[in-house]
Each structure stands twice: as structure tokens, then as C-alpha cells.
Design an enzyme around this catalytic site. Structure first.
Site, short mmCIF file in Angstrom:
data_model
loop_
_atom_site.label_atom_id
_atom_site.label_comp_id
_atom_site.label_asym_id
_atom_site.label_seq_id
_atom_site.Cartn_x
_atom_site.Cartn_y
_atom_site.Cartn_z
N LYS A 1 -13.25 28.86 -32.17
CA LYS A 1 -14.40 28.19 -31.53
C LYS A 1 -13.96 27.73 -30.15
O LYS A 1 -13.22 26.75 -30.01
CB LYS A 1 -14.87 27.00 -32.36
CG LYS A 1 -16.15 26.38 -31.81
CD LYS A 1 -16.64 25.25 -32.69
CE LYS A 1 -17.96 24.71 -32.18
NZ LYS A 1 -17.91 24.25 -30.79
N GLU B 1 -18.86 33.40 -24.88
CA GLU B 1 -18.47 32.13 -24.26
C GLU B 1 -17.78 32.38 -22.92
O GLU B 1 -16.86 33.19 -22.82
CB GLU B 1 -17.50 31.39 -25.19
CG GLU B 1 -17.33 29.92 -24.87
CD GLU B 1 -18.25 29.06 -25.73
OE1 GLU B 1 -18.15 27.84 -25.65
OE2 GLU B 1 -19.07 29.63 -26.49
N CYS C 1 14.17 1.80 -12.04
CA CYS C 1 15.09 0.68 -12.18
C CYS C 1 16.40 1.05 -11.49
O CYS C 1 16.92 2.14 -11.68
CB CYS C 1 15.33 0.39 -13.67
SG CYS C 1 16.76 -0.67 -13.99
N CYS D 1 21.63 -0.94 -17.18
CA CYS D 1 20.36 -1.03 -17.92
C CYS D 1 20.47 -0.40 -19.31
O CYS D 1 20.80 0.78 -19.43
CB CYS D 1 19.25 -0.34 -17.13
SG CYS D 1 17.63 -0.47 -17.91
#
Length: 691
Positions: free
Chosen positions: A132, A190, A443, A449
Site C-alpha cells: 500500500k 499510485e 561540550c 566529561c
């Protein structure tokens, strides 16, 4: 595709025109339907221009199916209504497995299929299964094999005439193949846009500063309903045939699957993802099989369609209201839904990238409940004008991370708040910076970190960095998750007992890793700089920094202007290096790394200043291929004359030396008004003629 027909002479314009049309349509079919081009572009263009000229010289030779008619006619004042000879019906939908089982039972009962004592069908119904498509339904009318009209579905009874626009869709034949064609054929199918074509279209829209399309379906619908066919001709539309309206002059195929096979023989594009199955279980198996490959398909689908395959059984089942009893659309869970955006947070990626994240009221979309969705970056939030408190459209497709597509502006509350990017990392508190010309904020606490910890350790251990053999990703994962290592400096505090306790890490492996760590303590300045993982600093730049400064402290304390003096260091790289060392957390980890008993390297004096020459103090950029000099030769000559050879163009660039196939550097130089010289100009420059 073979072209065996003899080429007629130009002295027979009518025969020649027919031959040219045939050659061009064969080429179109091979290219757009089979995806197997067999005629070079230049030859196609030559034949096309010849046909155009012939038709211009002999207007009576123009036919409706001529490839020259695809370019589109005059701009229409509007669309003419078209009454469909056979209604373009919609389909009933099913969503759950139970809906499909119930559909099969209704069909089997209506057809009088036999069942056993348990109620199971012993003579299962034969179904044709298809995809579809998420596009726009149209009807194509062919008379004696020639395309004469195209119309949209409209209300199912009356649609809009889009004939001139559909002529521009290259996969739709203007003339059907074969000797036997029906007097009248209405093909249902379509119009859609493939994902790759949609992406390219939006790239062109952005480049032209025009509105982008939200999704391929909107792009296909908007392109097909243009009042000017020339605009449609510029849009990459495709088509798949899947149904029939009217057929005169030939018998109707006995089954739906036979109809689709016949369409292929006529040269109509038919999708290959189809099957004939039996009973409810066959339907569900097809649905699941398609669902597994859905995201890898080159176009969007929103479900599958089941049709009773035999035409006589379709006729017996008939229609109810405006939908056939013999067909059902089995829909996938909705991929888009509306919900409220309650907040916008940020998350820190493995490389320090700061990504805004939408915090949502829970919404079921794409088969799962979604509470968070990516907003990509700060610029995207601004471009989509998404604010806290908005009702937003959330999209989730398969395993793709959910994203916010946009805001519903007519539902925006008066107190909706704009997003403000934080200035400090929410994980480690380091400064957040965004370099010029980059969409991503980051950062700056790369070594410190926690969010970047695994990536930083992995890079630190790479062969071209400190070359810590045996420290792979799985070991790093364990070390970080057990909180044994927070920064690269912690690696050198690990002991045998700690390592030997790691999962699947034998005593020999532990000892080998300790030996590698001991060896890694003795390195070079260039390797150490590279191991720090500074953004934009690769192995070559690390070597240039070490050579230029001689030791680490001058690099850590260098100004941007001082960094720009380094070979091949441009403004972006200089800014990145400066930001990295300006972050106190990074400096702390570096001090831990070069503490007594940790990492050492030989240091020396900075490289001597280049001798003063005719280009002392000048910055030059090389781009393209010079006729007689290699890039290295030209660079060596410039540096010998005292110039700094940079890798990127900026306002501080004095000259750009451009050869053949110069790219963006040349364009930027011209935009900034920087003098651009060829190889002859380079020689004059070296001779002291600085113009």
C-alpha cells in the site's frame, strides 16, 4: 534492450519520426521502469533533438504519445473535472491480526468455502497481496494503446484532469507495448516519490531558498497538482500500476495477479513486492515479511493490500457502500502522531555533541509509546519554530529514533517559550561551544566529561595515539561501567588484581595490558597531542604542532594567532585547539597524565623561524591541480620564500593559488575578494612581484 529495426533515412520524415519515437520510448522504458539504461545520455539527447526538429518542420507528424510531449503544455487556468467511467473506490482498513482473521472468515463464508468440525476453512481463499503505497491515486486512460488522459481520485466519482502533468512522469508509457492492445483501458495506480528523489528535491529547494516538503507523499501530491506542467516535469515522480477501471476490446484477466503480469507485458510499471497466498495465515505472513523490510524499501508504504485473486469470486462478493468486499488494506501503526511538548532538554553524545531532546506527553506512534524525541540541533529547532508548550507532530519509523517533525502553529499557547541552548554541559559542567560554520554545539570537557568517557579512552588507546595493545572497546566498557576509570590518567593506576577480575579477562591478558600501559608511558609529543582527541586535530596536525612549538606548554598557552602560524592550521582548527586547552577540566587531566611515573616524551626547542623572504608574513592557500608543479613542490617553494601555506581560506589569507578543478576554496576566495593566481602568477609572486 535490443534495437534491431533498421534506421530509416531522413528523406522519409514520417517513417523517421516513428522510428525516433520508438527508440526514445524504448530508452525511457529501460531507464525508468527496468532501471537498466541501455542508451548513452548523449545519444538520447541527439535523437530527442532530431525528433523535436522533425516535428517542428512537419507539425502533422506530432502524436499524443511522442516523447517530446512530456515537457508539458501551456499553463492551465485550473483543473478540469473528470467523471470516472468506473468509480475509484477506497478500501476498508484492518489494523490488528484479529481484523484480518475476521476479513478472511467473512470472505470464506460469503463464497461458501467448506469448513471442518472446528470451524477452520479446509478450502482456503486465494488472495493477491501487494504493497500500500503512500502516494496519490490516479487513473490512466489508454485508447488503442495510446495514453489520452489522467485524473486524480477526487471524491471517487469525479476527479481532476492532470493529463499534461502525468505526461511528464517518465515511467508512465505514452504508448503501450505489444501488438494486441485494448480499445479502452483505465489503469489505476499510485503516483509517488522515491526516498532518494525526495531528499534530492529538498536539497534543491533549500539551495533555491524555497519551502521544503514535509514528506514524500506531500511532495508527490504537490508536484502532480501543479498548474504548470513544466514545474511537474522538474519533479522526480514515479508510478506503480495496481488496479483496473474499464477494459473494452479484450477479455478481463481471470485473476488479479494475471492482470498485473499483463500490465508488465504492456510496459506499465508494476511493483515486484507482491505474492499470491492462501487463507488468513498467508495474509499475516506476507504482512510480517513486508514489515521486516519496510524501512529498507526505497519508497514509503503505510501497509499492504489484500485482494481476492479470482475475478469471478470478486464479482460474487461485490461492494458495500463505497468499498469492495473482496479487498482490505492492512495498515501499519501510524508513524506520525500529535502530542504536547512539555520541555526541551539536551543530551551529550560520545563525541561531545549537544543534542536538544523533546520531552513529550506520552504518545503511541510507530508501534511504541514515545516520551522523548530528537530535535537534532539548535538550528533545526529555530528553523521548525518549535517551542515549549507546543502541540507537535512526532514521527517514528521502524527503529529510527523518534523526531519532532514540526509544530501545529494554530494550537500554540500564548505562553509557549523558545528554546535556549545551555552554556554549560549538563553532565560535567564544562563550557559548551559552537564553532563557526558548524551546526552542532559541543561540550569542551573532552577528557573529563563522563558522557564522552568511552570514546575518549578508545581514541587515547589507538595505535596512532598511545598504542595501548589489549585495551579494546569491551574492556573499556567494563572499566567505565565499574567506575574503575574516569579519565585516561586513571588507566595508569590500574593494577593486576583489578584487571584479572574483569569478565573474560584471563591473568595473561591482564599482564599483557599492564605491559602495554607501561610501554605507552614512553611516547612522543605528536602522539600525545593526537591521543588527546582534540576536535579537528588529526595525526598530521599533531605532528605539525609538535614540530612548531617543540613542547606541550607553549601549545596549551598559545593564542589563536600563534596557532595560525602553524603549518596547515586554519581558523577552525585553531579555535578548536584553543577551546580545548581553555577548558580547565582538560588541563587537569593533562597534568595528571604527565605526573611523575606517568606519560613522558622528549621535548625540544620550537622550530626555527622561517628565513625572511619575499613572502614573509604572507598566508597562501593551494587548491586544484597545477600544470607543472605538484602540491608538495609548490608548498616547498612558498615556505622557502617565507610564506605560511594554510589548508583553508579565511580573511587572513593573502593569496590563493588555483589550478584545474579548484573547488570551494576558490569560490570562498572570490567571495572574500582574495587575489587568485595561477601557476604563472605563483612564479611571479616568488620573484617578488606581489602585485
Amino acid at each position: 534492450m535490443a534495437r534491431t529495426q533498421a534506421e530509416p533515412p531522413a528523406s522519409q520524415p514520417d517513417v523517421r519520426a516513428a522510428w525516433l519515437r520508438d527508440q526514445l520510448e524504448r530508452a525511457n522504458y529501460a531507464y525508468y521502469v527496468l532501471d537498466q539504461p541501455d542508451l548513452p545520455d548523449a545519444e538520447y539527447d541527439r535523437l530527442f533533438r532530431e525528433l523535436q526538429q522533425l516535428e517542428s518542420d512537419h507539425p502533422d507528424l506530432v502524436t499524443p504519445d511522442s516523447p517530446t510531449q512530456r515537457v508539458g503544455g501551456a499553463v492551465a487556468s485550473g483543473f478540469t473535472p473528470v467523471v470516472h467511467d468506473a468509480p475509484m473506490l477506497s478500501l476498508n482498513n484492518g489494523f490488528a491480526d484479529d481484523d484480518i482473521v475476521a476479513f478472511d472468515k467473512r470472505v470464506a463464508d460469503a463464497l461458501g468455502k467448506t469448513t471442518d468440525l472446528a470451524g477452520s476453512v479446509t478450502d482456503p481463499v486465494e488472495y493477491a497481496c501487494e504493497l500500500k503505497f503512500d502516494g496519490l491515486a490516479i487513473s490512466l486512460r489508454y485508447e488503442h494503446g495510446v495514453f489520452v488522459q489522467a485524473s486524480t481520485r477526487g471524491d471517487g466519482t469525479t476527479g481532476e484532469d492532470v493529463t499534461e502533468n502525468v505526461r511528464t512522469i517518465r515511467s508512465i508509457p505514452l504508448k503501450l507495448k505489444g501488438d494486441r492492445v485494448p480499445a479502452v483501458l483505465d489503469v489505476r495506480g499510485e503516483v509517488l516519490m522515491f526516498k532518494r528523489d525526495f531528499a534530492r528535491l529538498n536539497e534543491r529547494q533549500r539551495a533555491a531558498e524555497q519551502r521544503e516538503f514535509a514528506n514524500p507523499r506531500n511532495a508527490a501530491a504537490g508536484s502532480l497538482r501543479q498548474l504548470d506542467p513544466k514545474i511537474t516535469a522538474q519533479r522526480p515522480l514515479s508510478f506503480f500500476a495496481y488496479g483496473i477501471g474499464v477494459l473494452d476490446g479484450m477479455p478481463m484477466p481471470d485473476t488479479h495477479s494475471a492482470l498485473l503480469d499483463w500490465y508488465e507485458a504492456l510496459g506499465l510499471p508494476v511493483n515486484r513486492e507482491r505474492a499470491v497466498v492462501y487463507g488468513a495465515q498467508g495474509l499475516l505472513d506476507f504482512f510480517r515479511k513486508v514489515g521486516e523490510k519496510r524501512e529498507s524499501l526505497p519508497y514509503d508504504i503505510d501497509g499492504v493490500v489484500y485482494k481476492v485473486n479470482r475475478r469471478d469470486e470478486q464479482d460474487r462478493l461485490g461492494f458495500v457502500s463505497r468499498a469492495p468486499r473482496f479487498a482490505l488494506a492492512h495498515k501499519f501503526p501510524a508513524q506520525e502522531a500529535l502530542t504536547k511538548l512539555v520541555a526541551i532538554g539536551v543530551q551529550v553524545g560520545r563525541t561531545g555533541a549537544i543534542t536538544p531532546v523533546a520531552r513529550l506527553e506520552p504518545v503511541f506512534v510507530g508501534g511504541a509509546t514515545v516520551t522523548n524525541a530528537t530535535l537534532h540541533n539548535e538550528d533545526e529547532v529555530r528553523r521548525k519554530d518549535i517551542r515549549i508548550g507546543d502541540t507537535v507532530i512526532v514521527r517514528r519509523a521502524g527503529d529510527v529514533i523518534p523526531e519532532v517533525v514540526g509544530a501545529v502553529l494554530d494550537r500554540r499557547p500564548a505562553d509557549a517559550a523558545e528554546f535556549v541552548m545551555p552554556t554549560e554541559c549538563p553532565v560535567c559542567g564544562s563550557k559548551i561551544e559552537r564553532l563557526p560554520d558548524e551546526a552542532i554545539a559541543r561540550c569542551t570537557g573532552g577528557l573529563f566529561c563522563p558522557a564522552q568517557r568511552k570514546q575518549a579512552l578508545w581514541h587515547f588507546a589507538q595505535r596512532r595515539a598511545l598504542d595501548i595493545d589489549g585495551l579494546g572497546e569491551k574492556i573499556i566498557d567494563q572499566l567505565v561501567e565499574l567506575n574503575l576509570v574516569r579519565t585516561p590518567a586513571d588507566l595508569f593506576n590500574l593494577g593486576f588484581a583489578t584487571l584479572a577480575e574483569l569478565d573474560r579477562f584471563a591473568e595473561k591478558s591482564a599482564q599483557n595490558l599492564l605491559d602495554s600501559l607501561e610501554k605507552a608511558k614512553h611516547t612522543t609529543l605528536a602522539r600525545f597531542i593526537y591521543a588527546l582527541g582534540i576536535r579537528h586535530v588529526g595525526e598530521s596536525t599533531a605532528k605539525d604542532l609538535a614540530k612548531h612549538f617543540g613542547s606541550l606548554d607553549p601549545i596549551m598557552n598559545a593564542t589563536i594567532d600563534e596557532l595560525l602560524e602553524v603549518n596547515d592550521v586554519g581558523p577552525i582548527v585553531a579555535e578548536s585547539i584553543h577551546q580545548f586547552f581553555a577548558e580547565e577540566h582538560n588541563r587537569t587531566v593533562i597534568e595528571q597524565l604527565r605526573a611523575p611515573g606517568k606519560v613522558t616524551w622528549p621535548e625540544g626547542p620550537p622550530a626555527p623561524k622561517a628565513p625572511q623572504g619575499v613572502l614573509a608574513g604572507k598566508t597562501v592557500v593551494l587548491t586544484g591541480t597545477l600544470p607543472n608543479l605538484t602540491r608538495d613542490d609548490a608548498k616547498e617553494m612558498l615556505e622557502a620564500a617565507g610564506a605560511k601555506v594554510a589548508g583553508s581560506v579565511s580573511k587572513k589569507t593573502d593569496y590563493v593559488i588555483a589550478g584545474a578543478e579548484a573547488g570551494s576554496k576558490l569560490a570562498k576566495a572570490e567571495a572574500l575578494g582574495i587575489p587568485v593566481l595561477d601557476e604563472d602568477g605563483l612564479h611571479q609572486l616568488l620573484e617578488g612581484n606581489t602585485r
